[in-house]
Design an enzyme around this catalytic site. Structure first.
Site, PDB file in Angstrom:
ATOM      1  N   ASP A  81      -3.947  35.899   9.274  1.00 14.05           N
ATOM      2  CA  ASP A  81      -3.489  34.925  10.571  1.00 14.05           C
ATOM      3  C   ASP A  81      -3.270  33.540  10.118  1.00 14.05           C
ATOM      4  OD1 ASP A  81      -3.502  37.561  11.913  1.00 14.05           O
ATOM      5  OD2 ASP A  81      -4.239  36.670  13.747  1.00 14.05           O
ATOM      6  N   CYS A 122     -10.607  41.645   8.752  1.00 16.68           N
ATOM      7  CA  CYS A 122     -10.157  40.400   9.684  1.00 16.68           C
ATOM      8  C   CYS A 122      -9.487  40.784  10.708  1.00 16.68           C
ATOM      9  CB  CYS A 122      -9.057  39.743   8.499  1.00 16.68           C
ATOM     10  SG  CYS A 122     -10.327  38.641   7.253  1.00 16.68           S
ATOM     11  N   ASP A 123      -8.472  39.765  11.371  1.00 14.78           N
ATOM     12  CA  ASP A 123      -8.244  39.722  12.670  1.00 14.78           C
ATOM     13  C   ASP A 123      -7.694  41.091  13.305  1.00 14.78           C
ATOM     14  OD1 ASP A 123      -9.133  37.275  11.881  1.00 14.78           O
ATOM     15  OD2 ASP A 123      -7.536  36.270  13.268  1.00 14.78           O
ATOM     16  N   LYS A 124      -6.561  41.504  12.786  1.00 17.88           N
ATOM     17  CA  LYS A 124      -6.075  42.774  13.438  1.00 17.88           C
ATOM     18  C   LYS A 124      -6.538  43.967  12.813  1.00 17.88           C
ATOM     19  CE  LYS A 124      -4.066  39.659  15.810  1.00 17.88           C
ATOM     20  NZ  LYS A 124      -4.401  38.768  15.189  1.00 17.88           N
ATOM     21  N   SER A 517      -5.864  31.601  18.754  1.00 15.19           N
ATOM     22  CA  SER A 517      -6.619  31.955  17.463  1.00 15.19           C
ATOM     23  C   SER A 517      -8.244  31.755  17.893  1.00 15.19           C
ATOM     24  CB  SER A 517      -6.705  30.950  16.340  1.00 15.19           C
ATOM     25  OG  SER A 517      -7.595  31.055  15.338  1.00 15.19           O
TER      26      SER A 517
END
Length: 612
Positions: A81, A122-124, A517
């Site tokens: 991201d 990480c994010d997703k 974020s």
């Protein structure tokens, strides 16, 4: 008694061809009849949180084989991201979550795997794998790559610990030279791992602990520390134990839907609120709950946010605390222990490593145990050497942070705030709700009233901020950036960072149907639902309309009467096919893949899952 799913492709005369192919992957006669355990890795050289994962799947595989299983590893995608931020690449971030979930489901079901180990970070990636695990409902354990060490720098005569958000803020400030910005940039992200603050990646990895689907320390022990190797090895051993409990003893308590129950989701959200986690976690927990057919909604999050205090503040909410400090204070098990003492969680929930969360806390909460190995584990410290190698150092703090009055993790009596770190706001601007990370909001602006400055893309808002067109007291409103309108629901880290760099972080607000974020802070209100492209009231706000935000009372209103709003809605509807679309001409390429996502996605209030 359930049979191994894999038997369908490993047994029977008609499966001779399939067995021939299994043999070509390395399976022997003795392997047929053993459980086949899928390892979903997410290694990529594009993402610092995943760059060190290449060989870690084989660590898990070795332990699976030793324990009597057959391990088969595959990979899925991972979007960074931070690298995708600030350009059209961010349109792909949230949609990648669905692709990750689908890819894991496809591989596991196509090959009839009996169980699953998810190597995420990480994010997703963690949310996507979580959604898949709850769809599949076979024994599953999560083990993440771990957080990055905080950067260390002597900057303008100050010794600082920093992260990527500090680099972004430094770059946006006209008071810093090119050399100073370059120095900050080089220090911000020193090692492999997920970014060092309580951003989305670390928030989600912490929440898999709270859900009971990962091992203690999963969210907090550093990617560089050798103790993290133990998590990967134990995940391999433990998944085989779970397989035996389910397939040989018919014990359904080991299944993801039994572990991630409604009570477990409430526990996870309670942890998120108590540590001021990323607002993205709301989106992802709602999506995961839908996949697991768990009745958990924005209303539940609203109720929890009103009674759960802030017991832990981490960057970006505070500058000097990072995940390494949370780990030293006992990690998520330590935070769960304080929430349990306050009567705020249900410890009867199941976990992948202990029969119940209570049993887990008895052993792993550093305030409850004197077990030397546990105490040593939570003293794992940063090495302070830039590296992309996992398990490359073994430094330890001399002491634990046991101070629950002024330490990183507080007890309820000494909470940073008795009001939670996340809040759901409702009103005529967000009838289905919106989210604000209150842990990152200065106390002086918990109530805020000001004129709306309208932007129909993140790009135009950024341009206005950088060109000093935003003034004290104004509300930057960015619309048509929701799941459908973006499409893809972009993160707004650049606008919030630039407001801070311009000295407007405590005197302006930002409201959007997009998202933020985990690195965002300030009065940043996202996930406005319904979104503009879905006919939401945010599309009807006009330049200069006064918006009133009241976080203590959980409300957000535009001061426009109902008659005027009906007239505006009728005027919009009269546009026909041009209704609920941005007037601003956006220089944005929307691919077929993104158009397909936009056609199927739902509101942020429903987790932005697909409506199928």
């Amino acid at each position: 008694m359930p049979s191994y799913r894999s038997r369908i492709s490993t047994h029977g005369r008609n499966m001779a061809g399939a067995r021939g192919l299994w043999r070509a992957t390395g399976m022997k006669d003795a392997d047929f009849g053993k459980p086949i355990i899928a390892i979903a890795n997410s290694f990529t050289q594009f993402v610092p949180g995943h760059v060190h994962l290449k060989d870690l799947g084989q660590l898990v595989a070795q332990q699976i084989e030793i324990a009597g299983g057959v391990a088969k590893e595959f990979n899925t995608i991972a979007v960074d991201d931070g690298i995708a931020m600030g350009h059209d690449g961010m349109l792909y971030s949230l949609p990648s979550r669905e692709i990750i979930a689908d890819s894991v489901e496809y591989m596991v079901n196509a090959h009839c795997a009996d169980a699953l180990v998810c190597i995420s970070n990480c994010d997703k990636i963690t949310p996507g794998m979580l959604m898949a695990a709850l769809r599949l409902n076979i024994p599953t354990i999560f083990v993440s790559g771990g957080p990055m060490e905080a950067g260390k720098i002597k900057w303008k005569d100050q010794d600082l610990r920093v992260d990527l958000v500090d680099a972004m803020i430094a770059a946006a400030s006209e008071h810093n030279s090119e050399e100073e910005v370059a120095e900050m940039e080089r220090a911000a992200c020193p090692t492999c791992g997920s970014c060092s603050g309580m951003f989305t990646a670390n928030s989600m990895n912490c929440l898999t602990e709270a859900l009971g689907l990962s091992l203690p320390g999963n969210g907090s022990v550093l990617a560089t520390h050798r103790d993290r190797r133990m998590l990967f090895e134990e995940a391999g051993r433990q998944i085989v134990a779970l397989v035996k409990r389910y397939y040989e003893k018919d014990d359904e308590t080991v299944l993801p839907r039994s572990i991630a129950s409604r009570k477990a989701f409430e526990n996870a959200m309670t942890v998120d609120i108590a540590m001021g986690g990323s607002t993205n976690t709301v989106l992802h927990l709602l999506a995961a709950a839908q996949e697991g057919e768990v009745d958990f909604t924005m209303t539940d999050i609203d109720h929890l946010s009103r009674r759960v205090p802030v017991l832990c503040k981490v960057a970006p909410a505070v500058a000097n605390v990072h995940m390494e400090d949370v780990h030293r204070a006992g990690g998520i098990m330590g935070l769960l222990g304080e929430l349990d003492a306050a009567g705020l969680i249900d410890t009867s929930t199941y976990t992948v490593h202990a029969k119940t969360m209570k049993e887990a806390l008895d052993h792993w909460d550093i305030k409850q145990t004197n077990e030397p190995t546990v105490c040593a584990f939570y003293r794992a410290a940063p090495g302070g050497i830039p590296t992309q190698r996992a398990f490359s150092q073994s430094c330890r703090y001399e002491t634990l942070d046991l101070d629950r009055a002024k330490g990183v993790i507080r007890d309820k009596e000494h909470a940073y705030s008795q009001d939670g770190g996340l809040a759901v706001l409702y009103g005529n601007l967000a009838k289905d709700g919106c989210i604000v990370k209150t842990a990152g909001v200065d106390q002086s602006i918990l109530t805020f009233k000001g004129p709306a400055r309208i932007f129909e893309s993140q790009d135009s808002a950024v341009s206005a901020i950088l060109n000093d067109k935003i003034k004290t007291g104004e509300i930057v409103l960015i619309r048509y950036e929701g799941p459908r309108g973006g499409p893809g629901m972009q993160e707004m880290l650049y606008p919030t960072s630039y407001l801070k760099s311009k000295g407007l972080g405590k005197v302006c607000a930002l409201v959007t149907d997009g998202r933020f974020s985990g690195g965002s802070s300030g009065l940043s209100i996202g996930h406005v639902s319904p979104e503009a492209a879905e006919g939401g009231e945010i599309a009807l706000v006009e330049e200069g309309d006064i918006i009133e935000i009241d976080i203590p009372n959980r409300s957000i209103h535009m001061l426009v009467d109902d008659v005027e709003m009906k007239q505006r809605r009728a005027k919009m509807a009269a546009k026909g096919n041009g209704a609920w679309q941005p007037i601003e001409k956006r220089q944005r390429k929307v691919s077929k893949a993104l158009k397909a996502y936009a056609a199927m996605t739902t509101s942020a209030a429903k987790g932005a899952v697909r409506n199928i």
